[in-house]
Design an enzyme around this catalytic site. Sequence first.
Site, PDB file in Angstrom:
ATOM      1  N   GLN A  72      56.140   4.464  18.368  1.00 27.83           N
ATOM      2  CA  GLN A  72      56.517   3.700  17.174  1.00 27.83           C
ATOM      3  C   GLN A  72      57.967   3.209  17.250  1.00 27.83           C
ATOM      4  OE1 GLN A  72      54.735   2.577  14.813  1.00 27.83           O
ATOM      5  NE2 GLN A  72      52.817   3.617  15.285  1.00 27.83           N
ATOM      6  N   SER A  73      58.473   3.036  18.459  1.00 29.55           N
ATOM      7  CA  SER A  73      59.881   2.672  18.637  1.00 29.55           C
ATOM      8  C   SER A  73      60.270   1.371  17.929  1.00 29.55           C
ATOM      9  CB  SER A  73      60.150   2.535  20.143  1.00 29.55           C
ATOM     10  OG  SER A  73      61.367   1.856  20.373  1.00 29.55           O
TER      11      SER A  73
END
Length: 330
Positions: A72-73
Amino acid sequence: MYWPEKLSLAQLPTPFHLLPRLSAELGVNIWLKRDDLSGFVLSGNKVRKLEYLLSKAQSEGATTVITCGGLQSNHCRATAFACASLGLKCHLVLRDGDKRQSGNLFLDQLAGAMVTVFSAPEYTKNLTGILRDLACEYEGKGEVAFVIPTGGSDGVGVWGYVQAAFELQGDCAQHNINPSHVVCASGSGGTQAGLAAGCALAGMDCEVLGFAVCDDERYFLDKIARDIESWQSFYPEVRIPSPLKFNVNDDYVGLGYAKSRNEELVFIAELARTEGVLLDPVYSGKALFGLVSEIRKDASRFGSDVVFVHTGGGFGVFAYEQQWQQILNC
Ligand SMILES: *Cc1c(COP(=O)(O)O)cnc(C)c1O
């Protein structure tokens, strides 16, 4: 002062304002630097670093940008969209194990980024090799690859928050305040490194305090020192006044990276309701929760004004659906 070339990707300057109700309750003025509003799909702190990193990539003739991060960067999502806006290919190396649903992973793919996911152990063990091999693969196909490290935190990315510190200095002058602390969340350290160097260069007499969201104090003190050292070696024409004033608090990592305790989510909900500001569970929520807890413990350690840099991450709230349901009874 010397400034390297950069692209213009972010909506700058970002807004700066007081949190009136929280400040009244705490007896300390909390000012927000709204870097969550640096763009929509480019939003958050990473776009400031990308302005410098991608400028360098373009000057080296890069055709493909490779970078890495958690599933989920925010950094990877911002890089995917920035590359799309510049007509560059983007390949993301992601670490499995974070929350899967929706959010940034979907946006990465929507922006046309190539995505390769590795298991957490494999990623952690081999990241350098994985990035090197991928770059070689692209070079073999006649592409020019440019690799950006985790979070865009390196000697080039540091410029993003050096520049932000000068912007912040102007904000503070305009409101006639001298904050005791400039506070941010620290994940890969580049934001805090840039703020520490930038605040000193801009003549702000404040401590730059980072709240760790992973790892520990020792790790960040070393990482920040290394990023600043690397920045100095690339740009010897910049003379920073020493010693820099920065500190790291690792008491609020909680359950670990991208894992939230209920009290952190309750705090995020409270801030949304009382101030109309959306924090994210992984970074800004943990860091502001930490800052407010520290002020409640001992307000005398802080002056009359404190600046919190809201580094963004809003898309992250969608990856916690079940935990929210428990908390909000909805
Ligand atoms: C990456 C990130 C941070 C941490 O910044 P670093 O420079 O990696 O320490 C903070 N907040 C958000 C929302 C981020 O995405």
